[in-house]
Design an enzyme around this catalytic site. Structure first.
Site, PDB file in Angstrom:
ATOM      1  N   TYR A 126       0.811  -1.212   0.000  1.00 24.68           N
ATOM      2  CA  TYR A 126       0.000   0.000   0.000  1.00 24.68           C
ATOM      3  C   TYR A 126       0.845   1.263   0.000  1.00 24.68           C
ATOM      4  O   TYR A 126       0.319   2.355   0.056  1.00 24.68           O
ATOM      5  CB  TYR A 126      -0.991  -0.022   1.161  1.00 24.68           C
ATOM      6  N   TRP A 128       2.870   3.123   1.874  1.00 23.15           N
ATOM      7  CA  TRP A 128       3.132   4.164   2.869  1.00 23.15           C
ATOM      8  C   TRP A 128       4.353   3.868   3.737  1.00 23.15           C
ATOM      9  O   TRP A 128       4.524   4.462   4.788  1.00 23.15           O
ATOM     10  CB  TRP A 128       1.904   4.335   3.771  1.00 23.15           C
TER      11      TRP A 128
END
Length: 609
Positions: A126, A128
């Site tokens: 994802y 991050w």
């Protein structure tokens, strides 16, 4: 003692280091509202939760070692894999050396590709894990798997996934939900009334993917208030808008914002406050929408009384708000949170229709904005060239799943599903490779995800820390934190590109994702495809130089890489944006990227799904 420039999702800073120990993290001195989260980065690098060495889940390791001793998989061992998968999250881990860990990972990738094809490999991430654009785990993972023949990937996201699907059909690119906005200087000067569906929560503005050097939104909001703008916060939660802007709070029933927007639109229509000219020349489908709004289509007028019963906001409050919106230069903003719900595309579409009825789209300070306050740079001017980004290559597997359907994919291999007008099938996932992010705190139904997570034969995870995802893996490879590597920080809405110098040496046996993938690529015979013959610093210099060339095409002069790296960063000249200004002025010469070139209040494409 030394001081080096660095950055994070929470903000830019200088790392102060003595004897390879972090002494302090000092926020960028020009940042008016630095995030307190920056301080936590220093504490995390020597946390007891670090993954110190490569580690394998005991029962999985025993099964794989047995397979390797038998010179190949057998039906019985395959059954063992599935049975042992149910123990993910419960089994103890065994530390192993890097050579065995890399051999195991390469062997499993090769086995799954040979037996089931590349579509059976799910590349989950994802993104991050780091603000750095080179050591960005998602792009590193995808580049590596693409060099190996491809993988099942994800399309969309959790943040604004429904908005990203609806907007290309009715307005244009998904970027209208993720940064394509009228800039703050325009809003602060011209907006008289700001109606914020979902509020504008300052807590979200502390961070930005790619880093942020200047937390300006609190000051921008104060300037907007000081120029006479009134605010209305439509949210179930009072503190979704800061007290200092003195907002009128409309405590709406959750997930009923579309009904409120329709009630507002009905008042505009019946009191003649709508802009018929804009609706007939810049939109398609106005007649269909009008007939739905006034009840001609289904016998139910979507008036303020109808909306009041659904939203629990008084009908007269709705009527008064509609009149005020028509009588002022009005900005309609919609938070990402509204589309994280059943039929999440509807409030974005309805807000667009409401803004079209007011006819203030393109006027400075009027119209709509999707995502103000979602991150720290939303509403900032975006520079007109791409931010640095590691290219991922071509994925030979052309059937990604929607980002939020990981559990569905794992639990229902081969099952049909509908997505954006298409009928697709879920792949039969045999190997999950995850680097960057933690789905066990991100996904919507964790018990269901845990059941699905037990199905694949192998789960490989890169992680600096023993997160829930790492604890539900079979093979965990210790990854460095951002402070333990060089990188390049940039977000297209931030005023600065940042040289991220390594502050400390990697702790324990941690390696950068890049180094792990490079070693695997060598074992799998795709090293040149993955590395392109460059090392870490050569890649960072290449990404910056490519950005420098793109900036020059827009008349923006950036320094040579050596000067940039020594200085610690470079500021980007700022500009100003009025959203859809050219479209409003001449929709023929500047059409939208929709099938009609206009705003689609009714979409024949969606109607045909």
């Amino acid at each position: 003692m030394s001081s080096v420039a660095h950055s994070s999702h929470w903000g830019a800073f200088t790392a102060v280091v003595t004897d390879d120990t972090l002494v302090d993290l000092v926020p960028e001195p020009r940042d008016p509202h630095p995030s307190p989260m920056i301080a936590d980065l220093g504490e995390s690098v020597d946390s007891g939760l670090r993954v110190r060495r490569p580690a394998a889940r005991r029962s999985w390791l025993e099964a794989v070692r047995a397979e390797r001793r038998s010179a190949g998989p057998s039906d019985r061992l395959g059954e063992d894999r599935h049975r042992h998968g149910e123990r993910r999250g419960a089994d103890p881990f065994v530390e192993i050396d890097w050579d065995e860990a890399l051999d195991l990972a390469a062997s499993e990738l090769s086995r799954v590709r040979t037996e089931y094809g590349n579509a059976a490999i799910f590349g989950g991430s994802y993104g991050w894990s780091s603000a750095g654009r080179f050591h960005h785990a998602r792009t590193q993972l995808h580049r590596f798997l693409n060099s190996f023949g491809g993988h099942t990937s994800q399309v969309g996201n959790y943040s604004f996934g429904a908005a990203a699907m609806i907007l290309p059909h009715v307005l244009g690119p998904a970027q209208f939900a993720n940064g394509r906005l009228s800039s703050w200087d325009v809003v602060s000067e011209h907006t008289q009334l700001w109606v914020m569906f979902g509020g504008l929560a300052l807590k979200n503005t502390q961070l930005e993917s790619g880093g942020i050097s200047d937390h300006t939104i609190p000051g921008r909001l104060r300037a907007t208030r000081d120029n006479g703008c009134a605010f209305v916060s439509v949210s179930p939660i009072r503190d979704d808008a800061p007290d200092f802007i003195d907002p009128q709070w409309l405590p709406i029933r959750p997930n009923t914002d579309t009904a409120l927007m329709l009630g507002l639109g009905h008042t505009l229509l019946t009191e003649g406050l709508h802009d018929e000219g804009f609706l007939t020349t810049r939109c398609v489908g106005w007649e269909r929408f009008r007939d739905y709004l006034d009840g001609s289509e289904d016998g139910t007028a979507k008036d303020a009384d109808w909306a009041a019963e659904i939203t629990r906001i008084p009908a007269e409050t709705i009527r008064e708000l509609a009149r005020s919106m028509a009588g002022n230069r009005t900005m309609i903003s919609v938070a990402w949170s509204l589309q994280r719900a059943d039929h999440g595309e509807q409030p974005f579409w309805a807000a667009l229709a409401l803004a079209a009825m007011l006819g203030q789209i393109r006027w400075p300070g009027g119209g709509f904005g999707f995502g103000y306050g979602a991150t720290g740079t939303m509403g900032n001017w975006q520079y007109p060239f791409p931010a640095p980004r590691l290219p991922v290559g071509v994925n030979a597997v052309s059937a990604p799943i929607p980002a939020a359907r990981i559990a569905d994919m794992l639990l229902a291999p081969g099952e049909k599903y509908e997505f954006n007008g298409e009928v697709r099938r879920y792949p039969d996932t045999r190997l999950v490779y995850w680097a960057g992010g933690n789905p066990f705190h991100h996904h919507q139904d964790l018990n269901r995800l845990r059941r699905g997570w037990a199905r694949p034969e192998t789960v490989i995870v890169h992680e600096p820390f023993w997160t829930a995802t790492a604890r539900h893996a079979d093979l965990v490879l210790p990854a460095t934190t951002t402070l333990e590597r060089n990188d390049l920080g940039a977000a297209s809405g931030d005023r600065r590109i940042i040289a991220m110098h390594r502050a400390i040496t990697p702790r324990h046996e941690a390696r950068a994702d890049w180094d792990i993938f490079r070693a695997l690529a060598g074992r799998l015979g795709v090293a040149e495809d993955f590395t392109a013959g460059r090392d870490e610093m050569e890649w960072i210099a290449h990404l910056y130089t490519s950005t420098r060339s793109a900036a020059a095409e827009h008349g923006i002069d950036l320094p040579e890489f050596a000067d940039f790296w020594e200085e610690g960063g470079v500021d980007i000249p700022q500009g100003s944006t009025v959203l859809l200004e050219a479209f409003r002025a001449d929709p023929v010469a500047h059409p939208l990227e929709t099938p009609s070139g206009l705003i689609e209040l009714f979409s024949a494409t969606i109607d045909g799904f």
